[in-house]
Scaffold this motif. Structure first.
Motif, short mmCIF file in Angstrom:
data_model
loop_
_atom_site.label_atom_id
_atom_site.label_comp_id
_atom_site.label_asym_id
_atom_site.label_seq_id
_atom_site.Cartn_x
_atom_site.Cartn_y
_atom_site.Cartn_z
N ASN A 125 46.10 34.56 37.17
CA ASN A 125 45.23 33.41 37.44
C ASN A 125 45.30 32.40 36.30
O ASN A 125 45.29 31.18 36.53
CB ASN A 125 43.78 33.88 37.63
N GLU A 126 45.37 32.91 35.07
CA GLU A 126 45.51 32.01 33.92
C GLU A 126 46.85 31.29 33.97
O GLU A 126 46.93 30.09 33.71
CB GLU A 126 45.40 32.82 32.62
N GLN A 127 47.91 32.03 34.31
CA GLN A 127 49.24 31.43 34.38
C GLN A 127 49.32 30.35 35.48
O GLN A 127 50.07 29.38 35.36
CB GLN A 127 50.30 32.50 34.68
N MET A 128 48.53 30.56 36.55
CA MET A 128 48.61 29.66 37.71
C MET A 128 47.46 28.66 37.76
O MET A 128 47.10 28.15 38.82
CB MET A 128 48.67 30.49 39.00
N ASP A 129 46.87 28.41 36.58
CA ASP A 129 45.82 27.38 36.44
C ASP A 129 44.65 27.56 37.40
O ASP A 129 44.17 26.59 38.01
CB ASP A 129 46.43 25.97 36.61
N GLY A 130 44.20 28.82 37.57
CA GLY A 130 43.01 29.09 38.36
C GLY A 130 43.23 29.20 39.85
O GLY A 130 42.26 29.26 40.63
N ALA A 131 44.48 29.22 40.29
CA ALA A 131 44.76 29.27 41.74
C ALA A 131 44.28 30.56 42.39
O ALA A 131 44.12 30.64 43.61
CB ALA A 131 46.26 29.10 41.99
N LEU A 132 44.02 31.61 41.57
CA LEU A 132 43.60 32.91 42.11
C LEU A 132 42.11 33.18 41.86
O LEU A 132 41.66 34.32 42.01
CB LEU A 132 44.44 34.03 41.49
N SER A 133 41.35 32.19 41.49
CA SER A 133 39.93 32.39 41.17
C SER A 133 39.15 32.97 42.35
O SER A 133 38.37 33.92 42.20
CB SER A 133 39.29 31.08 40.70
N LEU A 134 39.36 32.40 43.52
CA LEU A 134 38.67 32.91 44.71
C LEU A 134 39.19 34.28 45.11
O LEU A 134 38.42 35.17 45.50
CB LEU A 134 38.84 31.91 45.87
N ALA A 135 40.49 34.49 44.98
CA ALA A 135 41.07 35.81 45.27
C ALA A 135 40.49 36.87 44.34
O ALA A 135 40.24 38.01 44.77
CB ALA A 135 42.60 35.75 45.10
N LEU A 136 40.25 36.50 43.10
CA LEU A 136 39.63 37.44 42.14
C LEU A 136 38.23 37.82 42.58
O LEU A 136 37.85 38.99 42.49
CB LEU A 136 39.59 36.80 40.75
N GLN A 137 37.46 36.85 43.05
CA GLN A 137 36.10 37.16 43.52
C GLN A 137 36.14 38.13 44.70
O GLN A 137 35.36 39.08 44.76
CB GLN A 137 35.39 35.87 43.93
N ILE A 138 37.06 37.88 45.62
CA ILE A 138 37.20 38.77 46.78
C ILE A 138 37.64 40.16 46.33
O ILE A 138 37.11 41.18 46.78
CB ILE A 138 38.20 38.17 47.79
N PHE A 139 38.60 40.22 45.42
CA PHE A 139 39.11 41.50 44.92
C PHE A 139 38.00 42.31 44.25
O PHE A 139 37.89 43.53 44.44
CB PHE A 139 40.26 41.24 43.94
N LYS A 140 37.16 41.65 43.46
CA LYS A 140 36.09 42.34 42.71
C LYS A 140 34.86 42.62 43.57
O LYS A 140 33.99 43.40 43.17
CB LYS A 140 35.69 41.50 41.50
N GLY A 141 34.76 41.96 44.73
CA GLY A 141 33.59 42.16 45.58
C GLY A 141 32.42 41.28 45.18
O GLY A 141 31.28 41.51 45.61
N SER A 142 32.67 40.23 44.40
CA SER A 142 31.58 39.35 43.95
C SER A 142 31.44 38.10 44.83
O SER A 142 30.51 37.33 44.66
CB SER A 142 31.82 38.92 42.49
N TYR A 143 32.38 37.92 45.78
CA TYR A 143 32.29 36.77 46.67
C TYR A 143 31.15 36.99 47.66
O TYR A 143 30.99 38.10 48.20
CB TYR A 143 33.61 36.58 47.41
N PRO A 144 30.31 35.97 47.89
CA PRO A 144 29.12 36.15 48.76
C PRO A 144 29.41 36.70 50.15
O PRO A 144 28.63 37.48 50.68
CB PRO A 144 28.53 34.72 48.84
N ARG A 145 30.52 36.32 50.75
CA ARG A 145 30.85 36.83 52.10
C ARG A 145 31.55 38.19 51.92
O ARG A 145 32.77 38.28 51.74
CB ARG A 145 31.72 35.84 52.85
N LYS A 146 30.78 39.24 51.97
CA LYS A 146 31.23 40.58 51.56
C LYS A 146 32.32 41.17 52.45
O LYS A 146 33.07 42.05 52.02
CB LYS A 146 30.03 41.54 51.53
N PHE A 147 32.40 40.72 53.69
CA PHE A 147 33.39 41.35 54.58
C PHE A 147 34.82 41.10 54.11
O PHE A 147 35.73 41.87 54.42
CB PHE A 147 33.20 40.88 56.03
N PHE A 148 35.03 40.03 53.33
CA PHE A 148 36.37 39.78 52.80
C PHE A 148 36.80 40.92 51.88
O PHE A 148 37.94 41.39 51.93
CB PHE A 148 36.41 38.45 52.04
N HIS A 149 35.89 41.36 51.01
CA HIS A 149 36.21 42.47 50.12
C HIS A 149 36.46 43.75 50.91
O HIS A 149 37.34 44.55 50.56
CB HIS A 149 35.08 42.69 49.11
#
Length: 409
Positions: free
Chosen positions: A131-155
């Motif tokens: 995500n750092e290498q790609m200038d934040g392009a994976l920020s939302l993917a990180l939230q989904i991966f960690k389970g911190s994204y509000p729409r929980k079904f994605f995780h």
């Protein structure tokens, strides 16, 4: 879309057929050296010693899981659930990268190279670095991966009792091993998925597919993942790594690639791993080939234990395995080690490398973590164990333990 991307939008997969690379982000992730490394890591580790066809890789699996994620998201959209394009892209990235932290031979060496460090933690760290290498392009993917994204079904689609990871590896592993008992119909299951109260649910008419999925998972564990010959081979490889590390600690370094040498020279805990960039960089270079190159060289080492273990692995002279429901008595382990110390002409301490023991667990379904919910025709949500009319579904939630003892034949 560039001409280069247009040329590489389709991948022919033996399990799912044609897989489309849907966007530039996914294309760039697939071509990143860290993801390409997964081509050199077998999905089932040393299971090819039992099933010769089991030579598929983590690269295959990650692409397959991403393909199933596209089917799942398209299905949910068709059922009226609004999914933003950014969410769609992030969910694909999250499932694509879910195994990027696996080391050589997948699970076999997970604790042999690192000290109590799990691949999920390394995957998270590597996604953060990407995500750092790609200038934040994976920020939302990180939230989904960690389970911190509000729409929980994605995780849940990435990591749960019924995620795209499990749907792909069961079908893929069944296909490549030839174990038909593990075959499932992932597309049928995906068609039955829905979202209720922000939770992933399965339509009631899909309950039989879920029952088959759970039974197949239990059978695949005993017939493939925990097959006694696989256990035997993994134990031998772990003991070879242990011996090499001991020799390094005694100031008698043996052959190792530069990246692998770093982990032989130091006991690397999670704290050490995240504190020094060099360990993550070295880990991102490791794959199955590093280990096999070592094994091939170690057969010529002057150390009798390492040489014998390596020779046995290369020539498939595998340990015999005794497996049972009762814990192996300590007296039996000591007697076996004494016997093989005399048989092989080695010390009692060195006999520990040739007589090993442990415990295996098989839990096909763990509802206490986050169960599989069935949406009944009445609008109720029930756990599959409660909704199913098969008594064995409840039994599958019981953790089965078996104990093993390995020694030369």
């Amino acid at each position: 879309m560039t001409a280069q991307l247009r040329r590489k939008t389709i991948i022919n997969d033996p399990v799912h057929g044609f897989i489309t690379i849907p966007n530039r982000l996914v294309f760039d992730l697939i071509n990143h050296p860290w993801f390409q490394r997964l081509r050199r890591i077998k999905q089932l580790g040393l299971t090819e010693q039992v099933y010769p066809g089991a030579i598929h890789t983590r690269f295959h699996h990650a692409l397959g899981a991403m393909h199933l994620m596209t089917l799942a998201l398209d299905n949910l959209r068709a059922k009226g659930h609004y999914i933003w394009d950014a969410e769609y892209e992030a969910a694909l990235a999250a499932i694509l990268l879910h195994d990027i932290g696996h080391g050589p031979f997948s699970h076999a060496l997970e604790t042999a190279l690192l000290e109590k460090v799990h691949h999920e933690d390394i995957s998270l760290l590597m996604i953060e670095r990407l995500n750092e290498q790609m200038d934040g392009a994976l920020s939302l993917a990180l939230q989904i991966f960690k389970g911190s994204y509000p729409r929980k079904f994605f995780h849940q689609l990435v990591s749960s009792q019924l995620d795209m990871d499990r749907l792909d590896y069961l079908q893929r592993d069944s296909f490549f091993t030839g174990v038909q008992e593990g075959a499932i119909n992932p597309e049928r299951i995906i068609k039955m998925l829905d979202v209720a109260d922000d939770k992933l649910v399965v339509a009631e008419k899909g309950i039989y597919s879920i029952e088959n999925f759970l039974v197949a998972r239990r059978l695949m564990y005993w017939q493939v993942y925990l097959h006694k010959t696989t256990v035997s081979t993994e134990q031998m490889l772990i003991q070879a790594i242990r011996r090499a590390r001991k020799l390094f600690a005694e100031g008698k370094p043996v052959f190792a690639s530069p990246a692998l040498r770093l982990f032989f020279e130091t006991s690397v805990s999670w704290e050490v791993f995240i504190s020094h960039e060099k360990y993550a960089e070295a880990f991102a270079l490791l794959d199955d080939h590093d280990i096999w190159a070592c094994i091939k060289m170690w057969q010529y080492e002057s150390d009798a234990v390492l040489s014998r273990l390596s020779n046995m692995l290369l020539n498939r002279k595998l340990y015999k395995v005794r497996m049972g429901d009762e814990k192996i008595p300590e007296a039996e382990i000591k007697a076996e080690r004494k016997k093989w110390a005399q048989e092989l002409g080695i010390s009692l301490a060195d006999a520990e490398y040739f007589v090993t023991y442990g415990r295996l667990t098989n839990a096909a379904y763990q509802p206490k973590d986050e169960g599989i919910l069935i949406a009944t025709r009445r609008g109720e949500l029930k756990d599959v164990a409660e909704a199913s009319d098969l008594p064995n579904i409840k039994a599958l939630s019981k953790i089965v333990k078996k104990y093993f003892l390995c020694h030369p034949k």
